[in-house]
Design a protein around this motif. Sequence first.
Motif, PDB file in Angstrom:
ATOM      1  N   TYR A  42      11.969   5.495 -11.282  1.00  0.00           N
ATOM      2  CA  TYR A  42      11.118   6.170 -10.672  1.00  0.00           C
ATOM      3  C   TYR A  42      11.215   7.421  -9.611  1.00  0.00           C
ATOM      4  CZ  TYR A  42       7.698   2.800 -12.343  1.00  0.00           C
ATOM      5  OH  TYR A  42       6.951   2.148 -13.308  1.00  0.00           O
ATOM      6  N   ILE A  43      12.601   7.117  -9.060  1.00  0.00           N
ATOM      7  CA  ILE A  43      13.278   8.380  -8.026  1.00  0.00           C
ATOM      8  C   ILE A  43      14.210   9.226  -8.924  1.00  0.00           C
ATOM      9  CG2 ILE A  43      14.221   8.974  -6.004  1.00  0.00           C
ATOM     10  CD1 ILE A  43      13.088   6.517  -4.607  1.00  0.00           C
ATOM     11  N   PHE A  44      15.239   8.376  -9.390  1.00  0.00           N
ATOM     12  CA  PHE A  44      16.400   9.189 -10.113  1.00  0.00           C
ATOM     13  C   PHE A  44      16.013   9.148 -11.556  1.00  0.00           C
ATOM     14  CE2 PHE A  44      18.351   7.415  -6.386  1.00  0.00           C
ATOM     15  CZ  PHE A  44      18.518   8.743  -5.752  1.00  0.00           C
ATOM     16  N   HIS A  45      15.006   8.749 -12.112  1.00  0.00           N
ATOM     17  CA  HIS A  45      14.651   8.754 -13.597  1.00  0.00           C
ATOM     18  C   HIS A  45      15.941   8.461 -14.423  1.00  0.00           C
ATOM     19  CE1 HIS A  45      11.046  10.103 -12.646  1.00  0.00           C
ATOM     20  NE2 HIS A  45      11.583  10.941 -11.766  1.00  0.00           N
ATOM     21  N   TRP A  46      16.689   7.598 -13.940  1.00  0.00           N
ATOM     22  CA  TRP A  46      18.257   7.168 -14.855  1.00  0.00           C
ATOM     23  C   TRP A  46      17.694   6.013 -15.881  1.00  0.00           C
ATOM     24  CZ3 TRP A  46      23.308   5.190 -12.773  1.00  0.00           C
ATOM     25  CH2 TRP A  46      24.020   6.265 -12.321  1.00  0.00           C
ATOM     26  N   ILE A  47      16.694   5.446 -15.760  1.00  0.00           N
ATOM     27  CA  ILE A  47      16.077   4.499 -16.755  1.00  0.00           C
ATOM     28  C   ILE A  47      14.815   4.734 -16.870  1.00  0.00           C
ATOM     29  CG2 ILE A  47      15.885   1.783 -17.284  1.00  0.00           C
ATOM     30  CD1 ILE A  47      17.921   1.195 -15.236  1.00  0.00           C
ATOM     31  N   PRO A  48      14.193   4.696 -18.504  1.00  0.00           N
ATOM     32  CA  PRO A  48      12.880   5.064 -18.520  1.00  0.00           C
ATOM     33  C   PRO A  48      12.043   3.968 -17.646  1.00  0.00           C
ATOM     34  CG  PRO A  48      14.165   4.655 -20.662  1.00  0.00           C
ATOM     35  CD  PRO A  48      15.177   4.326 -19.473  1.00  0.00           C
ATOM     36  N   LYS A  49      10.753   4.672 -17.310  1.00  0.00           N
ATOM     37  CA  LYS A  49       9.875   4.007 -16.521  1.00  0.00           C
ATOM     38  C   LYS A  49       9.316   2.758 -17.275  1.00  0.00           C
ATOM     39  CE  LYS A  49       8.350   7.728 -13.749  1.00  0.00           C
ATOM     40  NZ  LYS A  49       7.521   9.093 -13.655  1.00  0.00           N
ATOM     41  N   GLY A  50       9.073   1.637 -16.664  1.00  0.00           N
ATOM     42  CA  GLY A  50       8.627   0.433 -17.317  1.00  0.00           C
ATOM     43  C   GLY A  50       9.443  -0.322 -17.972  1.00  0.00           C
ATOM     44  N   THR A  51      10.722   0.056 -17.688  1.00  0.00           N
ATOM     45  CA  THR A  51      11.740  -0.993 -18.588  1.00  0.00           C
ATOM     46  C   THR A  51      11.850  -2.130 -18.122  1.00  0.00           C
ATOM     47  OG1 THR A  51      13.178   0.915 -19.360  1.00  0.00           O
ATOM     48  CG2 THR A  51      14.297  -0.985 -19.202  1.00  0.00           C
ATOM     49  N   HIS A  52      11.878  -2.210 -16.599  1.00  0.00           N
ATOM     50  CA  HIS A  52      11.667  -3.663 -15.867  1.00  0.00           C
ATOM     51  C   HIS A  52      10.620  -3.933 -15.318  1.00  0.00           C
ATOM     52  CE1 HIS A  52      16.274  -2.124 -16.161  1.00  0.00           C
ATOM     53  NE2 HIS A  52      16.347  -3.413 -16.676  1.00  0.00           N
ATOM     54  N   ARG A  70       0.834  -1.172   0.037  1.00  0.00           N
ATOM     55  CA  ARG A  70       0.086  -0.055  -0.084  1.00  0.00           C
ATOM     56  C   ARG A  70       0.858   1.118  -0.056  1.00  0.00           C
ATOM     57  NH1 ARG A  70      -3.885  -2.132   3.626  1.00  0.00           N
ATOM     58  NH2 ARG A  70      -5.328  -3.471   2.653  1.00  0.00           N
ATOM     59  N   CYS A  71       2.140   0.999   0.449  1.00  0.00           N
ATOM     60  CA  CYS A  71       2.805   2.328   0.414  1.00  0.00           C
ATOM     61  C   CYS A  71       3.501   2.722  -0.728  1.00  0.00           C
ATOM     62  CB  CYS A  71       4.345   2.139   1.496  1.00  0.00           C
ATOM     63  SG  CYS A  71       3.840   1.122   2.908  1.00  0.00           S
ATOM     64  N   LEU A  72       3.275   1.841  -1.858  1.00  0.00           N
ATOM     65  CA  LEU A  72       3.789   2.235  -2.929  1.00  0.00           C
ATOM     66  C   LEU A  72       2.987   2.882  -4.036  1.00  0.00           C
ATOM     67  CD1 LEU A  72       5.487  -1.323  -3.674  1.00  0.00           C
ATOM     68  CD2 LEU A  72       6.793   0.511  -2.992  1.00  0.00           C
ATOM     69  N   PRO A  73       3.341   3.694  -4.887  1.00  0.00           N
ATOM     70  CA  PRO A  73       2.619   4.213  -5.646  1.00  0.00           C
ATOM     71  C   PRO A  73       1.824   3.286  -6.736  1.00  0.00           C
ATOM     72  CG  PRO A  73       4.839   4.787  -6.327  1.00  0.00           C
ATOM     73  CD  PRO A  73       4.764   4.085  -5.210  1.00  0.00           C
ATOM     74  N   PRO A  74       0.637   3.376  -7.489  1.00  0.00           N
ATOM     75  CA  PRO A  74      -0.012   2.386  -8.123  1.00  0.00           C
ATOM     76  C   PRO A  74       0.727   1.834  -9.329  1.00  0.00           C
ATOM     77  CG  PRO A  74      -1.225   4.269  -7.828  1.00  0.00           C
ATOM     78  CD  PRO A  74      -0.011   4.617  -7.291  1.00  0.00           C
ATOM     79  N   CYS A  75       1.905   2.734  -9.841  1.00  0.00           N
ATOM     80  CA  CYS A  75       2.624   2.019 -11.086  1.00  0.00           C
ATOM     81  C   CYS A  75       3.747   1.094 -10.493  1.00  0.00           C
ATOM     82  CB  CYS A  75       3.129   3.494 -11.619  1.00  0.00           C
ATOM     83  SG  CYS A  75       4.157   4.345 -10.559  1.00  0.00           S
ATOM     84  N   LEU A  76       3.981   1.376  -9.320  1.00  0.00           N
ATOM     85  CA  LEU A  76       4.941   0.455  -8.822  1.00  0.00           C
ATOM     86  C   LEU A  76       4.256  -0.695  -8.486  1.00  0.00           C
ATOM     87  CD1 LEU A  76       7.717   2.453  -6.747  1.00  0.00           C
ATOM     88  CD2 LEU A  76       7.800   1.642  -8.868  1.00  0.00           C
ATOM     89  N   ARG A  77       3.186  -0.642  -7.762  1.00  0.00           N
ATOM     90  CA  ARG A  77       2.387  -1.963  -7.511  1.00  0.00           C
ATOM     91  C   ARG A  77       2.397  -2.686  -8.801  1.00  0.00           C
ATOM     92  NH1 ARG A  77      -2.509   0.507  -4.410  1.00  0.00           N
ATOM     93  NH2 ARG A  77      -1.335   2.064  -3.834  1.00  0.00           N
ATOM     94  N   ARG A  78       2.030  -2.191 -10.073  1.00  0.00           N
ATOM     95  CA  ARG A  78       1.568  -3.047 -11.125  1.00  0.00           C
ATOM     96  C   ARG A  78       3.000  -3.651 -11.364  1.00  0.00           C
ATOM     97  NH1 ARG A  78      -1.451   1.394 -12.692  1.00  0.00           N
ATOM     98  NH2 ARG A  78       0.264   2.387 -13.736  1.00  0.00           N
TER      99      ARG A  78
END
Length: 312
Positions: free
Chosen positions: A236-246, A3-11
């Motif tokens: 998601y925090i440092f935006h080093w890698i595009p979101k959703g890559t892994h 529940r602490c995680l944003p929905p995108c990370l929960r997915r």
Amino acid sequence: MLRCLPPCLRRALPASSSSTSAARRGVRLAEHGQSPPQSAPPPPSPATQKDGAVRTPGGGSTASSLNPAEVAHFASFAETWWDTEGPFKHLLVMNPTRVSFIRRDPNSSKPLEGLKIIDVGCAAGMLSEPLARMGATVTGIDAADESIKIARVHAAAGIIFKTLKFRDSLSISERGAFLLSYISILENALVIEHVDNPSEFCGSLSALTVPNGAFVISTINRSIRAFATMIVALEYIFHWIPKGTHHWSKLVTPDELVLMLEKASIYVQEMAGIGYNPWRGDFSMSKDTSVDYFAYGIKKVETPSVVSQTQA
Ligand SMILES: C[S@@+](CC[C@H](N)C(=O)[O-])C[C@H]1O[C@@H](n2cnc3c(N)ncnc32)[C@H](O)[C@@H]1O
């Protein structure tokens, strides 16, 4: 905790702890004290080429492990592979460390002289190029034509024509010809976590590896630490890698990798981790395989024993 995680990370996480990616893979986890698979995956949709050949790197498989969405994701970044400030700059920063695992002899300027290497999932040749410079004859293969085009242009600019070639796949008939002239090493960096059926993918890679040929693979462990660093921090925090890559559920643990490779007649001889030093901003080889790791193995094909030959 979820529940602490944003929905995108929960997915990004699997639906439950029991629905591990191993369930999809059908790996013999029970032998390693882990839960057996709960449900079968939906069948992967084969992606075929213009010539009708299935577009796995092995080219000889009837079902494809290729995930078109994953390939499209990477293709959309094709122009940025060699950008030292781009979204995949960490691959370039990792290169000296990755190359050190493959090169073996640190004192020779051409330690790979005479070796023939296939780099499967080569993208724009970020690893293929240094391997060719160290003397190997390298063929880079990638499912994304966009990346292969960039790879060719970049390699031509660096004048490595004869010992470095790029292909967007191998058809079944080509594969036979390939095996006759190839391979010393099959190399597969950071690809298996992006395919639909890693076990089958290992079979395709093995089909490209000659008996007694060396096999090098790197991937990301399905550990909480990898989730925290590779997905939460870097995407998601440092935006080093595009979101959703892994996708956490698609990551592969070292135990699973060893079993899948064994099923494909590749026997792992050595494993090593790649550690990141945030203060120095560089990577180095380590014993810790909890995030990025490498495996080195040999393809062994059993030949019938003398006794059974005589009996036959
Ligand atoms: C994270 S990149 C790795 C690039 C390169 N190996 C490196 O480590 O520098 C993953 C690459 O694998 C490719 N790929 C994904 N699935 C593939 C498949 N089934 N066959 C061949 N290439 C694939 C993608 O197009 C992408 O270029």
